[in-house]
Design a protein around this motif. Sequence first.
Motif, PDB file in Angstrom:
ATOM      1  N   UNK A   1       1.579  16.712  -3.003  1.00 38.79           N
ATOM      2  CA  UNK A   1       2.993  17.769  -3.065  1.00 38.79           C
ATOM      3  C   UNK A   1       3.487  18.273  -4.278  1.00 38.79           C
ATOM      4  N   UNK A   2       3.403  18.091  -5.618  1.00 43.91           N
ATOM      5  CA  UNK A   2       3.627  18.443  -6.664  1.00 43.91           C
ATOM      6  C   UNK A   2       2.034  19.169  -7.052  1.00 43.91           C
ATOM      7  N   UNK A   3       0.782  19.186  -6.597  1.00 46.45           N
ATOM      8  CA  UNK A   3      -0.524  20.413  -7.260  1.00 46.45           C
ATOM      9  C   UNK A   3       0.127  21.410  -5.717  1.00 46.45           C
ATOM     10  N   UNK A   4       0.191  21.123  -4.875  1.00 48.47           N
ATOM     11  CA  UNK A   4       0.521  21.730  -3.468  1.00 48.47           C
ATOM     12  C   UNK A   4       1.628  22.856  -4.408  1.00 48.47           C
ATOM     13  N   UNK A   5       2.729  22.081  -4.321  1.00 47.09           N
ATOM     14  CA  UNK A   5       4.229  23.658  -5.393  1.00 47.09           C
ATOM     15  C   UNK A   5       3.363  24.364  -5.931  1.00 47.09           C
ATOM     16  N   UNK A   6       2.575  23.131  -7.313  1.00 45.21           N
ATOM     17  CA  UNK A   6       2.419  24.320  -8.317  1.00 45.21           C
ATOM     18  C   UNK A   6       1.428  25.178  -8.318  1.00 45.21           C
ATOM     19  N   UNK A   7       0.659  24.802  -7.362  1.00 43.04           N
ATOM     20  CA  UNK A   7      -0.342  26.155  -6.924  1.00 43.04           C
ATOM     21  C   UNK A   7      -0.064  27.145  -5.541  1.00 43.04           C
ATOM     22  N   UNK A   8       1.024  27.079  -4.968  1.00 45.54           N
ATOM     23  CA  UNK A   8       1.130  27.932  -4.509  1.00 45.54           C
ATOM     24  C   UNK A   8       1.910  29.370  -5.219  1.00 45.54           C
ATOM     25  N   UNK A   9       2.337  29.366  -5.827  1.00 44.43           N
ATOM     26  CA  UNK A   9       2.661  30.529  -6.893  1.00 44.43           C
ATOM     27  C   UNK A   9       1.155  31.209  -7.659  1.00 44.43           C
TER      28      UNK A   9
ATOM     29  N   UNK B   1       2.918  11.798  -3.852  1.00 42.63           N
ATOM     30  CA  UNK B   1       3.712  12.520  -4.704  1.00 42.63           C
ATOM     31  C   UNK B   1       2.552  13.746  -4.931  1.00 42.63           C
ATOM     32  N   UNK B   2       1.841  13.293  -6.010  1.00 42.93           N
ATOM     33  CA  UNK B   2       0.384  14.226  -6.735  1.00 42.93           C
ATOM     34  C   UNK B   2       0.132  15.456  -5.858  1.00 42.93           C
TER      35      UNK B   2
ATOM     36  N   UNK C   1       0.733  -1.021   0.394  1.00 42.33           N
ATOM     37  CA  UNK C   1       0.137  -0.057   0.058  1.00 42.33           C
ATOM     38  C   UNK C   1       0.576   1.029   0.303  1.00 42.33           C
ATOM     39  N   UNK C   2       1.840   1.416   0.483  1.00 41.73           N
ATOM     40  CA  UNK C   2       3.481   2.174   0.655  1.00 41.73           C
ATOM     41  C   UNK C   2       3.254   2.687  -0.066  1.00 41.73           C
ATOM     42  N   UNK C   3       3.254   1.146  -1.365  1.00 41.96           N
ATOM     43  CA  UNK C   3       4.656   1.953  -2.929  1.00 41.96           C
ATOM     44  C   UNK C   3       3.701   2.273  -3.529  1.00 41.96           C
ATOM     45  N   UNK C   4       2.284   1.457  -3.613  1.00 45.71           N
ATOM     46  CA  UNK C   4       1.513   1.902  -4.631  1.00 45.71           C
ATOM     47  C   UNK C   4      -0.264   2.649  -4.709  1.00 45.71           C
ATOM     48  N   UNK C   5       0.201   3.319  -3.452  1.00 44.26           N
ATOM     49  CA  UNK C   5      -1.271   3.646  -3.454  1.00 44.26           C
ATOM     50  C   UNK C   5      -0.448   5.238  -3.014  1.00 44.26           C
ATOM     51  N   UNK C   6      -0.053   5.073  -1.291  1.00 37.70           N
ATOM     52  CA  UNK C   6       0.699   6.067  -0.455  1.00 37.70           C
ATOM     53  C   UNK C   6       1.334   6.911  -1.006  1.00 37.70           C
ATOM     54  N   UNK C   7       2.874   6.464  -1.591  1.00 39.37           N
ATOM     55  CA  UNK C   7       3.351   7.487  -2.534  1.00 39.37           C
ATOM     56  C   UNK C   7       3.273   7.871  -3.660  1.00 39.37           C
ATOM     57  N   UNK C   8       1.784   7.808  -4.108  1.00 39.89           N
ATOM     58  CA  UNK C   8       2.073   8.113  -5.648  1.00 39.89           C
ATOM     59  C   UNK C   8       0.732   9.368  -5.280  1.00 39.89           C
ATOM     60  N   UNK C   9       0.202   8.961  -4.313  1.00 42.67           N
ATOM     61  CA  UNK C   9      -1.176  10.344  -3.637  1.00 42.67           C
ATOM     62  C   UNK C   9      -0.093  10.909  -2.935  1.00 42.67           C
TER      63      UNK C   9
END
Length: 186
Positions: A127-135, A124-125, A114-122
């Motif tokens: 965190x990436x969206x949060x980073x993109x949203x800030x500016x 990562x997405x 679950x960590x590898x195939x569910x938790x980490x992808x969710x």
Amino acid sequence: MQHRVREHIPATTGLLTAVSLALVFGAALGAIPGTVLPRAPGWFVDAIPHVNAVLSALAIGTIAGGIHAIRRGRVGRHRALMLITFSLFATFLVLYLYRIVLEGPAAFPGPETVYTYVYLPILAIHVLLAILTIPLVYYVLLLAWTHSVAELPSTRHATVGRVAAALWLISFTLGEVVYALLYLFY
């Protein structure tokens, strides 16, 4: 000050984004020592993820309400809801950073699969969206702060705001999924 910012919205957005991301990555990567902050009681630190889940749920509601309000032409209500959303986010971020500096990131307690195939992808997405949203959020807030309601249609506020709201909604929602995986399911 408003006038000076109005003339430098992209630069101000960049500066605010750089400071925000430096704080987040500094905390997440352990570059900010926990000794620089006063230590709150354990119950307070332990409650932060749960409080942040509530703040995130409220933010999802205020973003959706803000979108609904602007579609109905209710500019004042839209503005109020977006400011509430930003306040919820700022409170979330302060609490999150405080906990991360003191405790470090939460370890995933569930199974490795679950960590590898569910938790980490969710995660990562999220965190990436949060980073993109800030500016994007800073940009639309600065436009709204430095322009009158009548001037905003001549700016990119609505266009960038739609993207920012969509990404913010998805990021907050995925944050709720991360919370559920860390604290409710396992």
